[in-house]
Design a protein around this motif. Structure first.
Motif, PDB file in Angstrom:
ATOM      1  N   LEU A  58      17.607  24.901  94.352  1.00 43.51           N
ATOM      2  CA  LEU A  58      16.949  24.474  93.116  1.00 43.51           C
ATOM      3  C   LEU A  58      17.719  24.967  91.896  1.00 43.51           C
ATOM      4  CD1 LEU A  58      13.166  25.003  93.930  1.00 43.51           C
ATOM      5  CD2 LEU A  58      14.292  22.848  93.334  1.00 43.51           C
ATOM      6  N   CYS A  59      18.138  26.240  91.947  1.00 41.40           N
ATOM      7  CA  CYS A  59      18.896  26.794  90.809  1.00 41.40           C
ATOM      8  C   CYS A  59      20.165  25.969  90.604  1.00 41.40           C
ATOM      9  CB  CYS A  59      19.271  28.257  91.058  1.00 41.40           C
ATOM     10  SG  CYS A  59      17.847  29.347  91.039  1.00 41.40           S
ATOM     11  N   ARG A  60      20.867  25.716  91.691  1.00 40.93           N
ATOM     12  CA  ARG A  60      22.121  24.957  91.616  1.00 40.93           C
ATOM     13  C   ARG A  60      21.867  23.559  91.024  1.00 40.93           C
ATOM     14  NH1 ARG A  60      26.112  26.108  95.592  1.00 40.93           N
ATOM     15  NH2 ARG A  60      24.515  26.468  97.168  1.00 40.93           N
ATOM     16  N   ALA A  61      20.830  22.902  91.516  1.00 42.88           N
ATOM     17  CA  ALA A  61      20.558  21.522  91.094  1.00 42.88           C
ATOM     18  C   ALA A  61      20.173  21.467  89.616  1.00 42.88           C
ATOM     19  CB  ALA A  61      19.437  20.929  91.949  1.00 42.88           C
ATOM     20  N   TYR A  62      19.299  22.385  89.185  1.00 42.37           N
ATOM     21  CA  TYR A  62      18.896  22.340  87.772  1.00 42.37           C
ATOM     22  C   TYR A  62      20.075  22.668  86.853  1.00 42.37           C
ATOM     23  CZ  TYR A  62      13.992  21.327  88.572  1.00 42.37           C
ATOM     24  OH  TYR A  62      12.821  20.695  88.896  1.00 42.37           O
TER      25      TYR A  62
ATOM     26  N   GLY B  39      21.980  20.349  83.697  1.00 44.43           N
ATOM     27  CA  GLY B  39      22.039  20.840  82.309  1.00 44.43           C
ATOM     28  C   GLY B  39      20.777  21.564  81.889  1.00 44.43           C
ATOM     29  N   VAL B  40      20.050  22.107  82.851  1.00 44.51           N
ATOM     30  CA  VAL B  40      18.795  22.808  82.562  1.00 44.51           C
ATOM     31  C   VAL B  40      19.058  24.309  82.571  1.00 44.51           C
ATOM     32  CG1 VAL B  40      16.452  23.246  83.446  1.00 44.51           C
ATOM     33  CG2 VAL B  40      17.443  20.959  83.604  1.00 44.51           C
ATOM     34  N   ARG B  41      18.480  25.013  81.605  1.00 44.87           N
ATOM     35  CA  ARG B  41      18.603  26.481  81.610  1.00 44.87           C
ATOM     36  C   ARG B  41      17.641  27.042  82.660  1.00 44.87           C
ATOM     37  NH1 ARG B  41      18.951  30.600  76.570  1.00 44.87           N
ATOM     38  NH2 ARG B  41      20.544  31.727  77.670  1.00 44.87           N
TER      39      ARG B  41
ATOM     40  N   MET C  61      19.016  38.364  94.770  1.00 43.32           N
ATOM     41  CA  MET C  61      19.195  37.282  93.807  1.00 43.32           C
ATOM     42  C   MET C  61      20.612  37.309  93.234  1.00 43.32           C
ATOM     43  SD  MET C  61      16.375  36.157  91.021  1.00 43.32           S
ATOM     44  CE  MET C  61      16.183  37.773  90.334  1.00 43.32           C
ATOM     45  N   LYS C  62      21.058  38.517  92.837  1.00 40.81           N
ATOM     46  CA  LYS C  62      22.408  38.636  92.257  1.00 40.81           C
ATOM     47  C   LYS C  62      23.466  38.253  93.282  1.00 40.81           C
ATOM     48  CE  LYS C  62      21.682  42.042  88.654  1.00 40.81           C
ATOM     49  NZ  LYS C  62      21.613  43.489  88.406  1.00 40.81           N
ATOM     50  N   GLU C  63      23.239  38.717  94.515  1.00 43.78           N
ATOM     51  CA  GLU C  63      24.200  38.460  95.586  1.00 43.78           C
ATOM     52  C   GLU C  63      24.289  36.963  95.904  1.00 43.78           C
ATOM     53  OE1 GLU C  63      23.832  39.389 100.178  1.00 43.78           O
ATOM     54  OE2 GLU C  63      23.381  41.141  98.933  1.00 43.78           O
TER      55      GLU C  63
ATOM     56  N   LEU D 219      26.829  31.189  91.026  1.00 40.33           N
ATOM     57  CA  LEU D 219      26.461  29.920  90.382  1.00 40.33           C
ATOM     58  C   LEU D 219      26.563  30.022  88.866  1.00 40.33           C
ATOM     59  CD1 LEU D 219      23.189  28.895  92.294  1.00 40.33           C
ATOM     60  CD2 LEU D 219      25.521  28.203  92.764  1.00 40.33           C
ATOM     61  N   ASN D 220      26.519  31.260  88.379  1.00 46.56           N
ATOM     62  CA  ASN D 220      26.467  31.460  86.932  1.00 46.56           C
ATOM     63  C   ASN D 220      27.854  31.485  86.321  1.00 46.56           C
ATOM     64  OD1 ASN D 220      24.683  31.598  84.887  1.00 46.56           O
ATOM     65  ND2 ASN D 220      23.975  33.666  85.334  1.00 46.56           N
ATOM     66  N   ASN D 221      27.925  31.018  85.082  1.00 42.39           N
ATOM     67  CA  ASN D 221      29.161  31.110  84.333  1.00 42.39           C
ATOM     68  C   ASN D 221      29.037  32.326  83.412  1.00 42.39           C
ATOM     69  OD1 ASN D 221      31.120  30.888  82.463  1.00 42.39           O
ATOM     70  ND2 ASN D 221      30.747  28.738  81.945  1.00 42.39           N
ATOM     71  N   ASP D 222      29.808  33.356  83.702  1.00 42.78           N
ATOM     72  CA  ASP D 222      29.627  34.628  82.992  1.00 42.78           C
ATOM     73  C   ASP D 222      29.861  34.535  81.483  1.00 42.78           C
ATOM     74  OD1 ASP D 222      28.926  35.888  85.257  1.00 42.78           O
ATOM     75  OD2 ASP D 222      30.961  36.561  85.747  1.00 42.78           O
ATOM     76  N   THR D 223      30.744  33.611  81.078  1.00 43.13           N
ATOM     77  CA  THR D 223      31.039  33.550  79.638  1.00 43.13           C
ATOM     78  C   THR D 223      29.875  32.931  78.861  1.00 43.13           C
ATOM     79  OG1 THR D 223      32.226  31.527  80.101  1.00 43.13           O
ATOM     80  CG2 THR D 223      33.554  33.533  79.806  1.00 43.13           C
ATOM     81  N   SER D 224      29.210  31.963  79.431  1.00 45.38           N
ATOM     82  CA  SER D 224      28.010  31.445  78.756  1.00 45.38           C
ATOM     83  C   SER D 224      26.951  31.193  79.822  1.00 45.38           C
ATOM     84  CB  SER D 224      28.330  30.188  77.948  1.00 45.38           C
ATOM     85  OG  SER D 224      28.123  29.032  78.663  1.00 45.38           O
ATOM     86  N   PRO D 225      26.242  32.248  80.190  1.00 43.82           N
ATOM     87  CA  PRO D 225      25.334  32.102  81.331  1.00 43.82           C
ATOM     88  C   PRO D 225      24.183  31.124  81.055  1.00 43.82           C
ATOM     89  CG  PRO D 225      25.129  34.274  80.317  1.00 43.82           C
ATOM     90  CD  PRO D 225      26.201  33.570  79.588  1.00 43.82           C
ATOM     91  N   ASP D 226      24.014  30.179  81.962  1.00 37.29           N
ATOM     92  CA  ASP D 226      22.920  29.227  81.845  1.00 37.29           C
ATOM     93  C   ASP D 226      21.774  29.640  82.751  1.00 37.29           C
ATOM     94  OD1 ASP D 226      24.104  27.505  80.031  1.00 37.29           O
ATOM     95  OD2 ASP D 226      25.319  26.623  81.622  1.00 37.29           O
TER      96      ASP D 226
END
Ligand SMILES: NC(=O)c1ccc[n+]([C@@H]2O[C@H](COP(=O)([O-])OP(=O)(O)OC[C@H]3O[C@@H](n4cnc5c(N)ncnc54)[C@H](O)[C@@H]3O)[C@@H](O)[C@H]2O)c1
Length: 268
Positions: A30-34, A38-40, A51-53, A58-65
């Motif tokens: 679900l996280c990946r799909a949203y 383009g959903v935060r 969760m972190k592991e 999936l997260n972009n560290d420079t602009s985390p969505d």
């Protein structure tokens, strides 16, 4: 009709979603799909390390969505505090996915009261606390529109057929099914009673999903496939269409419903 019609119908870009149980098999998809829509994403789970592991990449560290929050859905204080924190820091959340869920597998004759209460607290009370906190903040922040999707199960509609569990020790419990049936009913209740606030509440009931990280036994998979009209288990991406549909304006006149995604298993 061109491609824009569908794009507009399912348009989610710029919205925010809060997902419970985000570190799990379905939660991660679900996280990946949203994120791809383009959903935060506000990813919450009782287990921050997991969760972190599982979601960190999936997260972009420079602009985390996607932002992580540790939250126990079965504890009212934890839910209120986390929802308050998210709303006051990041603003309104249009979509809530009540996905966290647990089960117990010992034979019912041996079931300790603690197991029963745990499943009840996470699945049913947890879903209720999520809806309650969301609606209170929806009012406080004078929101105009919201969508809630509760993850139930086909075992809220049918009982597990234990004859197919020959090499699988995850025989689902009466309390799991009862909480999932409760979630389906709660979905109808809130579908009705939140309609005048313009909050739609729907459920998705998955059937058995193949888990590559922790595979069900070979016999079980074969037996399940024989029993299932579509002759196989689901993969974890096959729920996404129903959940994304229900959270989008494509479902603007749909509330109180339960979409069963089980390859026809509950139709026998
Ligand atoms: N996987 C299936 O075959 C299947 C089938 C039908 C329904 N479901 C339902 O789908 C949902 C997700 O299932 P899954 O397969 O991803 O499960 P999973 O076990 O992989 O993930 C569940 C997540 O919920 C979290 N969690 C547990 N207790 C919590 C609590 N008190 N507060 C917050 N988070 C908590 C766990 O840490 C875990 O990350 C559940 O509601 C489950 O009942 C799953």
């Amino acid at each position: 009709m061109n491609g824009d019609f569908l794009k507009k119908l399912y348009h989610l870009e710029g919205k925010s979603v809060l997902i419970t149980g985000a570190a799990g098999q379905i939660g991660r998809e679900l996280c990946r799909a949203y994120l791809e829509c383009g959903v935060r994403v506000f990813a919450t789970d009782v287990d921050m390390n997991r969760m972190k592991e599982r979601l960190g990449k999936l997260n972009n560290d420079t602009s985390p969505d996607m932002v992580f929050f540790e939250m126990d859905v079965s504890k009212k204080k934890s839910v209120i505090k986390t929802f308050d924190n998210i709303f006051s820091t990041y603003g309104q959340i249009e979509i809530l996915i009540n996905n966290a869920g647990v089960s117990c597998f010992e034979p019912f004759e041996d079931r300790p009261e603690e197991s029963f209460d745990w499943v009840m607290d996470v699945n049913l009370k947890g879903t209720f606390f999520g809806i309650q906190s969301y609606v209170n903040l929806f009012d406080k922040y004078k929101m105009k529109k919201g969508a809630i999707v509760n993850i139930a199960s086909f075992y809220g509609i049918i009982s597990p057929d234990f004859r197919i569990y020959t090499d699988c020790n995850r025989k689902n419990s009466e309390i799991y099914g009862a909480t999932k049936a409760g979630i389906i009913q709660m979905t109808k209740y809130f579908g009705v009673h939140l309609a005048d606030r313009n909050i739609r509440v729907n459920a998705v009931s998955p059937g058995g999903i193949y888990n590559p990280d922790n595979p069900q036994g070979e016999d079980f998979i074969r037996n399940y496939s024989l029993r299932c009209p579509m002759k196989r288990m689901a993969n974890d991406k096959e729920l996404l269409g129903a959940i994304i549909y229900l959270s989008s304006d494509a479902a603007s006149y749909t509330t109180g419903q339960n979409i069963i995604v089980d390859g026809g298993m509950s139709c026998w």
